[in-house]
Scaffold this active site. Structure first.
Site, short mmCIF file in Angstrom:
data_model
loop_
_atom_site.label_atom_id
_atom_site.label_comp_id
_atom_site.label_asym_id
_atom_site.label_seq_id
_atom_site.Cartn_x
_atom_site.Cartn_y
_atom_site.Cartn_z
N GLY A 35 23.61 -49.82 9.89
CA GLY A 35 22.38 -49.02 9.87
C GLY A 35 21.57 -49.35 8.65
O GLY A 35 21.52 -50.50 8.21
N SER A 36 20.95 -48.33 8.08
CA SER A 36 20.05 -48.51 6.95
C SER A 36 20.73 -49.30 5.82
O SER A 36 20.28 -50.38 5.44
CB SER A 36 19.59 -47.13 6.45
OG SER A 36 18.76 -47.26 5.32
N SER A 60 28.74 -50.31 20.27
CA SER A 60 27.60 -50.12 19.36
C SER A 60 26.42 -51.02 19.71
O SER A 60 26.57 -52.23 19.93
CB SER A 60 28.04 -50.41 17.92
OG SER A 60 26.92 -50.46 17.09
N ASP A 92 27.74 -40.27 6.78
CA ASP A 92 28.72 -39.47 6.03
C ASP A 92 29.52 -38.54 6.94
O ASP A 92 30.71 -38.32 6.71
CB ASP A 92 27.99 -38.67 4.94
CG ASP A 92 27.35 -39.60 3.92
OD1 ASP A 92 28.09 -40.36 3.27
OD2 ASP A 92 26.11 -39.58 3.79
N THR A 93 28.86 -37.99 7.97
CA THR A 93 29.56 -37.02 8.82
C THR A 93 30.62 -37.67 9.71
O THR A 93 31.53 -36.98 10.16
CB THR A 93 28.56 -36.26 9.72
OG1 THR A 93 27.67 -37.20 10.32
CG2 THR A 93 27.75 -35.25 8.91
N VAL A 94 30.53 -38.98 9.97
CA VAL A 94 31.56 -39.62 10.80
C VAL A 94 32.58 -40.41 9.96
O VAL A 94 33.58 -40.90 10.47
CB VAL A 94 30.97 -40.53 11.91
CG1 VAL A 94 29.94 -39.78 12.74
CG2 VAL A 94 30.35 -41.80 11.37
N HIS A 117 27.81 -43.34 -1.17
CA HIS A 117 27.56 -41.93 -1.49
C HIS A 117 28.93 -41.27 -1.65
O HIS A 117 29.88 -41.63 -0.96
CB HIS A 117 26.75 -41.28 -0.35
CG HIS A 117 26.47 -39.81 -0.54
ND1 HIS A 117 26.13 -39.24 -1.75
CD2 HIS A 117 26.49 -38.79 0.36
CE1 HIS A 117 25.95 -37.94 -1.58
NE2 HIS A 117 26.17 -37.64 -0.32
N GLU A 204 18.07 -33.21 -3.15
CA GLU A 204 17.47 -33.18 -1.80
C GLU A 204 17.27 -31.75 -1.30
O GLU A 204 16.34 -31.49 -0.55
CB GLU A 204 18.29 -34.03 -0.81
CG GLU A 204 19.68 -33.54 -0.50
CD GLU A 204 20.61 -34.64 0.03
OE1 GLU A 204 20.28 -35.83 -0.11
OE2 GLU A 204 21.67 -34.30 0.59
P1 NAD Z 1 22.81 -45.01 9.22
O1 NAD Z 1 22.81 -43.74 9.98
O2 NAD Z 1 21.52 -45.70 8.98
O3 NAD Z 1 23.74 -46.10 9.92
C1 NAD Z 1 24.95 -45.77 10.48
C2 NAD Z 1 25.64 -46.97 11.13
O4 NAD Z 1 26.95 -46.56 11.49
C3 NAD Z 1 24.97 -47.47 12.40
O5 NAD Z 1 25.10 -48.87 12.45
C4 NAD Z 1 25.81 -46.84 13.51
O6 NAD Z 1 25.82 -47.63 14.65
C5 NAD Z 1 27.19 -46.82 12.86
N1 NAD Z 1 28.03 -45.72 13.38
C6 NAD Z 1 27.66 -44.47 13.69
N2 NAD Z 1 28.72 -43.75 14.13
C7 NAD Z 1 29.78 -44.60 14.09
C8 NAD Z 1 31.15 -44.46 14.41
N3 NAD Z 1 31.65 -43.30 14.88
N4 NAD Z 1 31.96 -45.54 14.22
C9 NAD Z 1 31.47 -46.71 13.75
N5 NAD Z 1 30.18 -46.89 13.43
C10 NAD Z 1 29.35 -45.85 13.61
O7 NAD Z 1 23.58 -44.73 7.84
P2 NAD Z 1 23.02 -44.95 6.36
O8 NAD Z 1 21.83 -44.08 6.12
O9 NAD Z 1 22.94 -46.41 6.09
O10 NAD Z 1 24.23 -44.30 5.52
C11 NAD Z 1 25.40 -45.02 5.22
C12 NAD Z 1 25.89 -44.56 3.86
O11 NAD Z 1 24.93 -44.93 2.86
C13 NAD Z 1 26.06 -43.05 3.73
O12 NAD Z 1 27.17 -42.79 2.93
C14 NAD Z 1 24.78 -42.62 3.02
O13 NAD Z 1 24.93 -41.42 2.31
C15 NAD Z 1 24.60 -43.79 2.09
N6 NAD Z 1 23.23 -43.99 1.58
C16 NAD Z 1 22.17 -44.01 2.42
C17 NAD Z 1 20.91 -44.25 1.92
C18 NAD Z 1 19.71 -44.33 2.84
O14 NAD Z 1 18.60 -44.41 2.33
N7 NAD Z 1 19.85 -44.33 4.15
C19 NAD Z 1 20.72 -44.45 0.53
C20 NAD Z 1 21.83 -44.46 -0.31
C21 NAD Z 1 23.09 -44.22 0.23
#
Ligand code: NAD
Ligand code: MG
Length: 352
Positions: A35-36, A60, A92-94, A117, A204
């Site tokens: 993801g992000s 996925s 984080d929730t999964v 995080h 936040e």
């Molecule tokens: P996201 O929601 O953008 O991406 C999640 C990814 O996980 C996707 O590729 C999805 O397909 C995959 N996924 C979802 N459920 C799944 C499962 N059950 N099994 C396997 N894969 C699964 O997440 P994100 O925002 O990149 O966050 C990831 C981590 O980075 C978190 O800990 C978040 O707190 C941290 N973080 C995020 C940001 C941000 O700006 N988004 C910034 C700093 C830190």
């Protein structure tokens, strides 16, 4: 409930010269999630010469994206099994579920669990064995900027924390990971899981997402209830916020005060504390306490376990606030719409 964690307040900042890439160069990193953050870490690490395998479920929709970006994709369990460093970048929730089913059974002594995080470690939702390193490299930016900056030879500021150092190499390896995703080009601040988690949640809730939306809605409602037009209320209380925040971002509060009129500065300096007064401060302290004592974390975990009933309701209520309909209509009438839609599309693409 919060895990015991040594708090560090020294603001050491690391740059490229402080990092030794050899601490990650010959390792295999499993990036779980695309993801992000996941897509950015995986591609940046790979282009920095690190062996990367992306871990995604068979079902996925991100698999195609990762493969067309030239990365190898395995299931989260297979990726974790072959990796030296498991970077947990699913939501984080999964994470606790993915950890229990795919990661924990495949961890070997000396491996590293890497996070962006601290929530699940700090609130004990993931309890790693003692013989692995536990680190955090948290870019202070959404993933698409982590990627874009890297491609432009620029950096993204980030945080580094070590929760557990089983091998004696956790800090150096974390710093090398931060360098490989481009963070040491901009600067990496040393922190702890506790400090990152608690300040992130407080920020936040009280200021960034929660505080600012309440301020905007209450300002808007005050004007509309007094008989002013919703369009004017929208411009004054929401649209112009970006201009003010941009000035603060570039040059601090002083830069903003310098750029507005003397009337705005005098009125702002005298009335700001009337609105956000000592009660708001006491409420902020309460919000912080619920973060520190684990009450917020327990509530959020229970909310997820129950299928998110209140969250769903709150989301709907927010969507139905009058300011949203007014804003949608107004944004459609003005030229800046195209630019922000492009940004949205880009974000949507990488998080889908
Ligand atoms: P996201 O929601 O953008 O991406 C999640 C990814 O996980 C996707 O590729 C999805 O397909 C995959 N996924 C979802 N459920 C799944 C499962 N059950 N099994 C396997 N894969 C699964 O997440 P994100 O925002 O990149 O966050 C990831 C981590 O980075 C978190 O800990 C978040 O707190 C941290 N973080 C995020 C940001 C941000 O700006 N988004 C910034 C700093 C830190
Ligand atoms: Mg392993």
């Amino acid at each position: 409930m919060p895990a015991d964690d040594t708090q560090t307040f020294d603001s050491t900042v690391y740059y490229d010269d402080d990092a030794d890439p050899s601490h990650i160069a010959d390792k295999t990193v499993a990036v779980l999630g695309y993801g992000s953050q996941g897509h950015a870490h995986a591609q940046n690490l790979s282009e920095s010469g690190v062996n990367v395998v992306v871990g995604l479920r068979e079902s996925s929709s991100s698999r195609t994206a990762a493969e067309s970006d030239g990365l190898r994709v395995e299931t989260p369990a297979d990726a974790a099994a072959e990796a030296d460093v498991v970077s947990v970048l699913v939501p984080d929730t999964v994470q606790p579920d993915v950890y229990e089913n795919a990661v924990e059974p495949n961890l070997e002594a000396g491996d590293t669990l890497q996070f962006a995080h601290g929530f699940n470690i700090h609130y004990n939702q993931i309890q790693p064995p003692e013989d692995v390193d536990v680190t955090m490299v948290a870019p202070k930016s959404p993933g698409h900027l982590v990627r874009r900056n890297y491609e432009n030879d620029e950096g993204t500021p980030g945080l580094l924390a070590v929760y557990q150092d089983a091998t004696g190499d956790a800090h150096d390896e974390g710093l090398a990971y931060a360098a490989a995703i481009g963070c040491t080009r901009a600067g990496v601040v040393e922190t702890s899981f506790r400090e990152e988690t608690e300040t992130d949640l407080f920020g936040e809730q009280a200021v960034l997402c929660g505080g600012v939306t309440s301020l905007v809605k209450q300002g808007y409602e005050t004007l509309v209830d007094a008989g002013y037009s919703p369009e004017m209320a929208y411009f004054e209380c929401l649209n112009e916020l970006k201009l003010i925040v941009d000035l603060m971002y570039e040059d601090g509060l002083g830069g903003m005060w310098d750029s507005v009129s003397d009337t705005a500065e005098y009125g702002g300096l005298t009335q700001g504390d009337v609105v956000v007064d000592e009660h708001a401060r006491e409420n902020m302290e309460e919000v912080l306490e619920k973060v520190q004592n684990g009450q917020f974390a327990r509530e959020w975990i229970a909310e997820n376990q129950a299928g998110r009933p209140s969250y769903t309701q709150l989301r709907t209520a927010e969507k139905n606030h009058e300011i949203e309909a007014v804003g949608e209509e107004l944004r459609g009438l003005f030229a800046w719409q195209d630019e922000s839609e492009e940004d949205d599309e880009e974000t949507a693409e990488v998080t889908a």
